[in-house]
Write an enzyme that holds these catalytic residues in place. Sequence first.
Site, PDB file in Angstrom:
ATOM      1  N   ALA A 142       0.816  -1.217   0.000  1.00 47.26           N
ATOM      2  CA  ALA A 142       0.000   0.000   0.000  1.00 47.26           C
ATOM      3  C   ALA A 142       0.845   1.260   0.000  1.00 47.26           C
ATOM      4  O   ALA A 142       0.324   2.354   0.177  1.00 47.26           O
ATOM      5  CB  ALA A 142      -0.907  -0.003   1.224  1.00 47.26           C
ATOM      6  N   HIS A 197       9.389  -6.002   2.152  1.00 45.63           N
ATOM      7  CA  HIS A 197       8.876  -5.414   0.906  1.00 45.63           C
ATOM      8  C   HIS A 197       9.820  -5.805  -0.228  1.00 45.63           C
ATOM      9  O   HIS A 197      10.342  -4.950  -0.935  1.00 45.63           O
ATOM     10  CB  HIS A 197       8.719  -3.902   1.043  1.00 45.63           C
ATOM     11  CG  HIS A 197       7.522  -3.517   1.866  1.00 45.63           C
ATOM     12  ND1 HIS A 197       6.244  -3.485   1.355  1.00 45.63           N
ATOM     13  CD2 HIS A 197       7.399  -3.179   3.172  1.00 45.63           C
ATOM     14  CE1 HIS A 197       5.396  -3.130   2.305  1.00 45.63           C
ATOM     15  NE2 HIS A 197       6.066  -2.947   3.421  1.00 45.63           N
ATOM     16  N   ARG A 229       9.416 -24.635  -5.328  1.00 44.12           N
ATOM     17  CA  ARG A 229      10.445 -24.546  -6.373  1.00 44.12           C
ATOM     18  C   ARG A 229      11.239 -23.240  -6.290  1.00 44.12           C
ATOM     19  O   ARG A 229      12.376 -23.174  -6.716  1.00 44.12           O
ATOM     20  CB  ARG A 229       9.800 -24.656  -7.758  1.00 44.12           C
ATOM     21  CG  ARG A 229       9.234 -26.051  -8.011  1.00 44.12           C
ATOM     22  CD  ARG A 229       9.095 -26.331  -9.493  1.00 44.12           C
ATOM     23  NE  ARG A 229       8.688 -27.722  -9.683  1.00 44.12           N
ATOM     24  CZ  ARG A 229       7.429 -28.144  -9.611  1.00 44.12           C
ATOM     25  NH1 ARG A 229       6.454 -27.281  -9.370  1.00 44.12           N
ATOM     26  NH2 ARG A 229       7.145 -29.420  -9.784  1.00 44.12           N
ATOM     27  N   ASP A 249      -3.083 -11.098  13.085  1.00 40.04           N
ATOM     28  CA  ASP A 249      -4.472 -10.630  13.209  1.00 40.04           C
ATOM     29  C   ASP A 249      -5.467 -11.601  12.581  1.00 40.04           C
ATOM     30  O   ASP A 249      -6.663 -11.312  12.519  1.00 40.04           O
ATOM     31  CB  ASP A 249      -4.630  -9.237  12.574  1.00 40.04           C
ATOM     32  CG  ASP A 249      -4.318  -9.228  11.078  1.00 40.04           C
ATOM     33  OD1 ASP A 249      -3.861 -10.266  10.552  1.00 40.04           O
ATOM     34  OD2 ASP A 249      -4.532  -8.183  10.435  1.00 40.04           O
ATOM     35  N   ASP A 274       1.692  -3.288  12.886  1.00 36.26           N
ATOM     36  CA  ASP A 274       1.573  -2.591  11.597  1.00 36.26           C
ATOM     37  C   ASP A 274       0.261  -1.798  11.582  1.00 36.26           C
ATOM     38  O   ASP A 274      -0.368  -1.607  10.538  1.00 36.26           O
ATOM     39  CB  ASP A 274       1.628  -3.568  10.415  1.00 36.26           C
ATOM     40  CG  ASP A 274       1.992  -2.890   9.096  1.00 36.26           C
ATOM     41  OD1 ASP A 274       2.365  -1.704   9.111  1.00 36.26           O
ATOM     42  OD2 ASP A 274       1.887  -3.546   8.046  1.00 36.26           O
ATOM     43  N   GLY A 310      -1.652  -2.037   6.061  1.00 38.40           N
ATOM     44  CA  GLY A 310      -1.533  -2.052   7.512  1.00 38.40           C
ATOM     45  C   GLY A 310      -2.675  -2.849   8.122  1.00 38.40           C
ATOM     46  O   GLY A 310      -3.430  -3.536   7.415  1.00 38.40           O
TER      47      GLY A 310
HETATM   48 ZN   LIG Z   1       4.027  -0.987   7.927  1.00 36.98          ZN
END
Ligand SMILES: [Zn+2]
Length: 381
Positions: A142, A197, A229, A249, A274, A310
């Site tokens: 995001a 990320h 793989r 969560d 987060d 988040g």
């Molecule tokens: Zn974050």
Amino acid sequence: MTMLTGARMVTPAGVISDGWLRLSGGLIAELGQGVPAELGQGVPGQDAPAELAGGWLVPGFIDLHMHGGGGHDVTESVESMAAAIDYHRRRGSTRTLVSLMAGPLDAMCEHLGWLVGLVDADQQLAGAHLEGPFLAHARCGAQNAAYLQQPDTQLLAKLLDAGQGIVRSVTIAPELPGALGLISELAAAGVVAAIGHTDAGYQQAQAGFTAGATLVTHLFNAMPPLDHRRPGAALAALESPAALELINDGVHVHPAMVRLAASRGRDRLVLVTDAMSATGMGDGSYQLGGLPVTVVDGQARASTSGSLAGSTLTLDEAFRRAVHEVGLSIEDAVAAASTNPARVLGLSERCGAIRPGLAADLVWLDEDLQVRRVMVAGRWL
Ligand SMILES: [Zn+2]
């Protein structure tokens, strides 16, 4: 002096069911089992035992990843930043890193400046986590891709300078050109390098850990899934000695995957939130990193891409879920919510466990693990 009795205490040596805890000067001075010899002979009003009447006493939670809560986004204003920290503190996160996403350099530096002021005023604050800008476009989730950058020593130096020593962790995609050098630099500077990320392959991710990364930003999210793989960063992370952040969560990660991460050892798992501003506020329209986010059934998603944006999690809920839904022991859950994040930050001699000499940062939970009261440096909030 304060004496606490009557709750089961989760200590590094195990659960003490009829324990007592003596606090002094904001620290845990002494703890024991049964009735302390001096009890009842203390100076009235000075050493009066506080009977907790059941429940659990656990060390204050430490959140390494937080963007907001209670309607407050940490980048909105310094007041919002402080209010978001306070929102989570009242739910048991006695120390928190403030996470800043990729944004214009000036804005990131300004937000770091706000946090420097807050940390100066409140030594409990753990500092900043830079979740960007050195991230993979393909896995930016995001985040606003317009602000992603290639690893750049000078840019990093500007951000670290703006943080005046409070930047404690930086998330980096290890496959980007120059990333490994940046990871080594961070490690040498005492800043936690976190892999995340990322679109890295297995060996690229391994190279990141070899270069000095000691943390994984929300394992399994914003990286390729475990594939037999192409095992990728997720398996490299599980095999590495790094600490593993998980957003527990029930949406970001299946409980079985949390068990898989936990099976790598009690000292590996780190529960993070987060959390974004919608946390505790219900469904509706919000913003994260300047982009619109829609929250439906507690799930925050970028309004344009549909990516998870988040969470609306608090660490007390992550802790409860770890025990009730994932099936971890309460000792393992305490390690994941308190002890391990303290170690990641190099704070093991200051907080993260119920042990003499450490800060009296405590969470008193009821039998269902709901927060009853939170203590910071020896004072109940
Ligand atoms: Zn974050």
